[in-house]
Design a protein around this motif. Structure first.
Motif, PDB file in Angstrom:
ATOM      1  N   THR A  27     -12.254   2.989  -1.532  1.00  0.00           N
ATOM      2  CA  THR A  27     -11.335   3.359  -0.467  1.00  0.00           C
ATOM      3  C   THR A  27     -11.269   4.874  -0.384  1.00  0.00           C
ATOM      4  OG1 THR A  27      -9.442   3.307  -1.987  1.00  0.00           O
ATOM      5  CG2 THR A  27      -9.955   1.286  -0.790  1.00  0.00           C
ATOM      6  N   SER A  28     -11.176   5.388   0.835  1.00  0.00           N
ATOM      7  CA  SER A  28     -11.166   6.834   1.050  1.00  0.00           C
ATOM      8  C   SER A  28      -9.948   7.257   1.854  1.00  0.00           C
ATOM      9  CB  SER A  28     -12.438   7.275   1.783  1.00  0.00           C
ATOM     10  OG  SER A  28     -13.588   6.994   1.020  1.00  0.00           O
ATOM     11  N   LEU A  29      -9.525   8.486   1.624  1.00  0.00           N
ATOM     12  CA  LEU A  29      -8.442   9.057   2.417  1.00  0.00           C
ATOM     13  C   LEU A  29      -8.898   9.233   3.860  1.00  0.00           C
ATOM     14  CD1 LEU A  29      -7.249  11.789  -0.109  1.00  0.00           C
ATOM     15  CD2 LEU A  29      -5.978   9.740   0.537  1.00  0.00           C
ATOM     16  N   LEU A  30      -7.943   9.265   4.766  1.00  0.00           N
ATOM     17  CA  LEU A  30      -8.273   9.495   6.168  1.00  0.00           C
ATOM     18  C   LEU A  30      -9.061  10.781   6.341  1.00  0.00           C
ATOM     19  CD1 LEU A  30      -5.143   8.617   8.346  1.00  0.00           C
ATOM     20  CD2 LEU A  30      -7.412   7.598   8.466  1.00  0.00           C
ATOM     21  N   PHE A  31      -8.614  11.829   5.639  1.00  0.00           N
ATOM     22  CA  PHE A  31      -9.269  13.130   5.769  1.00  0.00           C
ATOM     23  C   PHE A  31      -9.044  13.903   4.481  1.00  0.00           C
ATOM     24  CE2 PHE A  31     -10.474  17.230   7.331  1.00  0.00           C
ATOM     25  CZ  PHE A  31     -11.277  17.009   8.438  1.00  0.00           C
ATOM     26  N   TYR A  32     -10.138  14.285   3.821  1.00  0.00           N
ATOM     27  CA  TYR A  32     -10.019  14.989   2.544  1.00  0.00           C
ATOM     28  C   TYR A  32      -9.759  16.473   2.779  1.00  0.00           C
ATOM     29  CZ  TYR A  32     -11.133  16.902  -2.018  1.00  0.00           C
ATOM     30  OH  TYR A  32     -11.065  17.570  -3.207  1.00  0.00           O
TER      31      TYR A  32
ATOM     32  N   GLU B 194      -7.542   4.903   4.528  1.00  0.00           N
ATOM     33  CA  GLU B 194      -7.928   4.215   5.754  1.00  0.00           C
ATOM     34  C   GLU B 194      -7.748   2.702   5.637  1.00  0.00           C
ATOM     35  OE1 GLU B 194     -11.908   3.833   8.607  1.00  0.00           O
ATOM     36  OE2 GLU B 194     -11.764   5.410   7.089  1.00  0.00           O
ATOM     37  N   ILE B 195      -8.090   2.143   4.478  1.00  0.00           N
ATOM     38  CA  ILE B 195      -7.996   0.701   4.302  1.00  0.00           C
ATOM     39  C   ILE B 195      -6.551   0.225   4.414  1.00  0.00           C
ATOM     40  CG2 ILE B 195      -7.838   0.896   1.785  1.00  0.00           C
ATOM     41  CD1 ILE B 195      -9.503  -1.936   3.808  1.00  0.00           C
ATOM     42  N   ASP B 196      -5.588   1.055   3.961  1.00  0.00           N
ATOM     43  CA  ASP B 196      -4.181   0.664   4.049  1.00  0.00           C
ATOM     44  C   ASP B 196      -3.741   0.527   5.498  1.00  0.00           C
ATOM     45  OD1 ASP B 196      -3.827   0.519   1.331  1.00  0.00           O
ATOM     46  OD2 ASP B 196      -3.160   2.591   1.134  1.00  0.00           O
ATOM     47  N   LEU B 197      -4.195   1.438   6.344  1.00  0.00           N
ATOM     48  CA  LEU B 197      -3.847   1.353   7.762  1.00  0.00           C
ATOM     49  C   LEU B 197      -4.443   0.097   8.399  1.00  0.00           C
ATOM     50  CD1 LEU B 197      -4.295   5.069   8.882  1.00  0.00           C
ATOM     51  CD2 LEU B 197      -2.149   3.853   8.479  1.00  0.00           C
ATOM     52  N   LYS B 198      -5.676  -0.224   8.037  1.00  0.00           N
ATOM     53  CA  LYS B 198      -6.325  -1.406   8.611  1.00  0.00           C
ATOM     54  C   LYS B 198      -5.636  -2.685   8.146  1.00  0.00           C
ATOM     55  CE  LYS B 198     -10.869   0.723   9.209  1.00  0.00           C
ATOM     56  NZ  LYS B 198     -12.306   0.719   8.821  1.00  0.00           N
ATOM     57  N   LEU B 199      -5.175  -2.699   6.897  1.00  0.00           N
ATOM     58  CA  LEU B 199      -4.527  -3.893   6.367  1.00  0.00           C
ATOM     59  C   LEU B 199      -3.205  -4.196   7.052  1.00  0.00           C
ATOM     60  CD1 LEU B 199      -5.240  -3.545   2.531  1.00  0.00           C
ATOM     61  CD2 LEU B 199      -6.218  -5.212   4.115  1.00  0.00           C
ATOM     62  N   VAL B 200      -2.544  -3.173   7.576  1.00  0.00           N
ATOM     63  CA  VAL B 200      -1.270  -3.411   8.271  1.00  0.00           C
ATOM     64  C   VAL B 200      -1.452  -3.476   9.784  1.00  0.00           C
ATOM     65  CG1 VAL B 200       0.143  -2.435   6.437  1.00  0.00           C
ATOM     66  CG2 VAL B 200      -0.688  -0.937   8.256  1.00  0.00           C
TER      67      VAL B 200
ATOM     68  N   GLN C 121      -7.423   3.531  16.807  1.00  0.00           N
ATOM     69  CA  GLN C 121      -6.227   4.265  16.411  1.00  0.00           C
ATOM     70  C   GLN C 121      -6.484   5.081  15.146  1.00  0.00           C
ATOM     71  OE1 GLN C 121      -3.609   0.817  16.189  1.00  0.00           O
ATOM     72  NE2 GLN C 121      -2.548   1.460  18.054  1.00  0.00           N
ATOM     73  N   VAL C 122      -7.216   4.504  14.200  1.00  0.00           N
ATOM     74  CA  VAL C 122      -7.561   5.227  12.978  1.00  0.00           C
ATOM     75  C   VAL C 122      -8.415   6.448  13.317  1.00  0.00           C
ATOM     76  CG1 VAL C 122      -8.790   5.083  10.784  1.00  0.00           C
ATOM     77  CG2 VAL C 122      -7.381   3.167  11.549  1.00  0.00           C
ATOM     78  N   SER C 123      -9.351   6.286  14.250  1.00  0.00           N
ATOM     79  CA  SER C 123     -10.207   7.396  14.655  1.00  0.00           C
ATOM     80  C   SER C 123      -9.394   8.509  15.311  1.00  0.00           C
ATOM     81  CB  SER C 123     -11.294   6.909  15.615  1.00  0.00           C
ATOM     82  OG  SER C 123     -12.165   5.995  14.973  1.00  0.00           O
ATOM     83  N   LYS C 124      -8.386   8.140  16.086  1.00  0.00           N
ATOM     84  CA  LYS C 124      -7.516   9.145  16.708  1.00  0.00           C
ATOM     85  C   LYS C 124      -6.782   9.960  15.647  1.00  0.00           C
ATOM     86  CE  LYS C 124      -6.572   6.725  21.076  1.00  0.00           C
ATOM     87  NZ  LYS C 124      -5.524   6.048  21.899  1.00  0.00           N
ATOM     88  N   LEU C 125      -6.326   9.282  14.594  1.00  0.00           N
ATOM     89  CA  LEU C 125      -5.640   9.981  13.516  1.00  0.00           C
ATOM     90  C   LEU C 125      -6.576  10.955  12.807  1.00  0.00           C
ATOM     91  CD1 LEU C 125      -3.563   7.055  11.959  1.00  0.00           C
ATOM     92  CD2 LEU C 125      -2.751   8.848  13.490  1.00  0.00           C
ATOM     93  N   LYS C 126      -7.796  10.523  12.566  1.00  0.00           N
ATOM     94  CA  LYS C 126      -8.767  11.402  11.914  1.00  0.00           C
ATOM     95  C   LYS C 126      -9.046  12.636  12.757  1.00  0.00           C
ATOM     96  CE  LYS C 126     -11.381   7.931   9.293  1.00  0.00           C
ATOM     97  NZ  LYS C 126     -12.718   7.320   9.093  1.00  0.00           N
ATOM     98  N   ALA C 127      -9.214  12.419  14.060  1.00  0.00           N
ATOM     99  CA  ALA C 127      -9.499  13.542  14.955  1.00  0.00           C
ATOM    100  C   ALA C 127      -8.334  14.523  14.988  1.00  0.00           C
ATOM    101  CB  ALA C 127      -9.800  13.022  16.357  1.00  0.00           C
ATOM    102  N   ALA C 128      -7.109  13.999  14.998  1.00  0.00           N
ATOM    103  CA  ALA C 128      -5.930  14.866  15.015  1.00  0.00           C
ATOM    104  C   ALA C 128      -5.829  15.678  13.725  1.00  0.00           C
ATOM    105  CB  ALA C 128      -4.676  14.022  15.214  1.00  0.00           C
ATOM    106  N   LEU C 129      -6.121  15.056  12.592  1.00  0.00           N
ATOM    107  CA  LEU C 129      -6.069  15.767  11.314  1.00  0.00           C
ATOM    108  C   LEU C 129      -7.162  16.829  11.233  1.00  0.00           C
ATOM    109  CD1 LEU C 129      -5.343  12.851   8.814  1.00  0.00           C
ATOM    110  CD2 LEU C 129      -3.731  14.506   9.767  1.00  0.00           C
ATOM    111  N   GLU C 130      -8.303  16.539  11.820  1.00  0.00           N
ATOM    112  CA  GLU C 130      -9.380  17.528  11.854  1.00  0.00           C
ATOM    113  C   GLU C 130      -8.953  18.780  12.607  1.00  0.00           C
ATOM    114  OE1 GLU C 130     -14.194  17.651  12.766  1.00  0.00           O
ATOM    115  OE2 GLU C 130     -12.956  16.020  13.543  1.00  0.00           O
ATOM    116  N   LYS C 131      -8.201  18.602  13.693  1.00  0.00           N
ATOM    117  CA  LYS C 131      -7.696  19.744  14.454  1.00  0.00           C
ATOM    118  C   LYS C 131      -6.697  20.550  13.628  1.00  0.00           C
ATOM    119  CE  LYS C 131      -8.250  17.775  19.088  1.00  0.00           C
ATOM    120  NZ  LYS C 131      -7.563  17.348  20.343  1.00  0.00           N
ATOM    121  N   VAL C 132      -5.843  19.853  12.866  1.00  0.00           N
ATOM    122  CA  VAL C 132      -4.885  20.547  12.013  1.00  0.00           C
ATOM    123  C   VAL C 132      -5.615  21.415  10.991  1.00  0.00           C
ATOM    124  CG1 VAL C 132      -3.104  20.236  10.255  1.00  0.00           C
ATOM    125  CG2 VAL C 132      -3.083  18.812  12.303  1.00  0.00           C
ATOM    126  N   VAL C 133      -6.657  20.867  10.368  1.00  0.00           N
ATOM    127  CA  VAL C 133      -7.427  21.607   9.375  1.00  0.00           C
ATOM    128  C   VAL C 133      -8.097  22.827  10.007  1.00  0.00           C
ATOM    129  CG1 VAL C 133      -9.444  21.492   7.857  1.00  0.00           C
ATOM    130  CG2 VAL C 133      -7.792  19.630   7.881  1.00  0.00           C
TER     131      VAL C 133
END
Length: 348
Positions: A266-271, A316-322, A328-340
Motif C-alpha cells: 500500500t502506498s500513500l497518495l503522495f510521498y 490510497e487503498i484506504d480511500l478505495k475501501l471506503v 476521485q482519488v486521481s483528483k486528490l493526487k493532482a491537487a496534492l501535486e499542486k500543493v507540493v
C-alpha cells in the motif's frame, strides 16, 4: 541465516479439502515511524494541549482522552490498526499522523522521522506456485506464482525484484502435468554506499496440501502474499510471496497446485520528504486555495478529513475501501501535486 517472519500454518499442513488459503503476513504500521536514537527525545505533552496547538478536531481529541491517551508519548508506540478497532476513521488517523510528524519536525534541524528513501532496500520475490499432484493417468498442473506489482516510482526501494515461480507439474504413468510458466523479471539496483540491511525476511502464507481423491486430487491451497505499507519495506532484508500448496494425489488425475500470491503493498497518495512537510501550510479542505466540488469535500469530511496535511498521510487503498472512485482519488493526487509545487517555489 536470516530471521524469517512467517504467517500461517507449518509448511504443507494437511487440509481436508485442500482449498484453504495460507494466511497472509499483514504488517501493522505504527502511527509514526521514528529512528531509534531520537526516541528518548520524543516530546510528551498533554493530549488536550497538543490537540489545541495543532488544530485537531474536538472529536479526535475527546476520543483519544476517552481511550486513555492522555499524553502524546503513548501515541508514538501505538499502531494505526489499534486505533481503527477503537473506531477512529481513516481521516482521523491521517490527521493525527500528520500533526504528530509536524510536532517532531518543529524547531528541529534534523528529522527524527524514519525515511525509507535513506534506509535499506530489500530483495523482493513473487509467489511460488505449488507442485501439481501425482496421478496414475494424468498429473496435476503446477500452480501459478504471481509476480509482484511495483509502480515505476517505487522501484528504487528494492535491490532485486524477482518474478513469480510456477510450480512443477505432477508426475503420471501416462501424461505428466504441465509446469506453470516461470516468470523471471529481475531489476537490479546497487545497494547505496554499503548501507547495512536488517537480517530479517518477510514471508507470505503457505497453502495446505490438496487431499487425496479417488478420481481427481484436491487442489493445493492458496498461499497469500504478505501485505505491508510501501514505506515499511526497509525493515526487511528480503520479502517473499506466498507458497501455493501441493496438489493432492489421485489414482486418475492429480490435483492442481495452489497459487502463490505475490506481496501486496500500500502506498500513500503522495510521498513528500521532511523539507516539503515543513513547508505545507495548515490549509483546510474548504479553503479557496484547495477547492473541490462540494460532493467530494463533504465525503472527505465524513471520513474525518479536515486539512490538506491529512491527505498527505492517507493511503490510497484506504480511500478505495471506503468507496472513493478512481477518478476521485486521481483528483486528490493532482491537487496534492499542486500543493507540493507551490511549496517548492517558496523554498527557492
Amino acid at each position: 541465516m536470516p530471521t524469517v517472519i512467517r504467517a500461517g500454518p507449518p509448511p504443507y499442513q494437511q487440509s481436508g479439502v485442500g482449498n484453504g488459503a495460507g494466511p497472509d503476513s499483514s504488517i501493522s504500521s505504527p502511527l509514526v515511524s521514528i529512528d531509534e536514537d531520537p526516541k528518548h527525545k520524543i516530546p510528551s505533552v498533554k493530549t488536550v494541549d497538543f490537540c489545541k496547538a495543532y488544530g485537531l478536531s474536538d472529536d479526535i481529541c475527546e476520543r483519544l482522552v476517552e481511550e486513555g491517551y492522555d499524553k502524546t508519548a503513548s501515541l508514538f508506540v501505538e499502531d494505526e490498526w489499534k486505533l481503527q478497532k477503537l473506531g477512529f476513521r481513516i481521516g482521523h488517523i491521517a490527521e493525527l499522523r500528520w500533526t504528530l510528524k509536524k510536532m517532531l519536525l518543529k524547531d528541529r534541524p534534523e528529522s527524527a522521522l524514519r525515511n525509507s528513501r535513506e534506509k535499506y532496500r530489500p530483495n523482493l520475490y513473487g509467489g511460488h506456485g505449488g507442485a501439481g499432484g501425482h496421478g496414475h493417468q494424468k498429473g496435476g498442473n503446477g500452480g501459478i506464482g504471481d509476480p509482484p506489482e511495483v509502480d515505476t516510482q517505487d522501484v528504487f526501494r528494492f535491490s532485486v525484484i524477482g518474478g513469480g515461480t510456477g510450480g512443477d507439474g505432477g508426475a503420471s504413468g501416462i501424461m505428466n502435468g504441465k509446469d506453470a510458466a516461470l516468470v523471471q523479471t529481475q531489476m537490479a539496483a546497487a545497494f547505496g554506499n554499503g548501507v547495512p540491511v536488517l537480517d530479517t525476511a518477510l514471508q507470505g502464507g503457505r497453502g495446505g496440501r490438496g487431499g487425496w481423491g479417488g478420481y481427481i486430487g484436491g487442489a493445493g491451497g492458496r498461499g497469500e502474499g504478505p501485505q505491508l505499507a510501501m514505506e515499511d519495506v526497509d525493515i526487511f532484508k528480503e520479502i517473499f510471496g506466498g507458497q501455493g500448496g501441493i496438489g493432492g494425489a489421485s489414482k486418475i488425475q492429480g490435483g492442481p497446485g495452489g497459487t502463490g500470491e505475490a506481496p501486496n503493498f500500500t502506498s500513500l497518495l503522495f510521498y513528500i520528504d521532511d523539507e516539503i512537510r515543513r513547508g505545507v501550510p495548515d490549509t483546510q479542505l474548504n479553503s479557496e486555495n484547495f477547492s473541490f466540488n462540494q460532493a467530494l469535500r463533504e465525503r472527505l469530511q465524513t471520513h474525518g478529513f479536515r486539512t490538506v496535511g491529512g491527505l498527505f498521510e492517507t493511503y490510497e487503498i484506504d480511500l478505495k475501501l471506503v468507496g472513493f472512485k478512481p477518478g476521485q482519488v486521481s483528483k486528490l493526487k493532482a491537487a496534492l501535486e499542486k500543493v507540493v509545487a507551490q511549496v517548492k517555489l517558496t523554498l527557492l
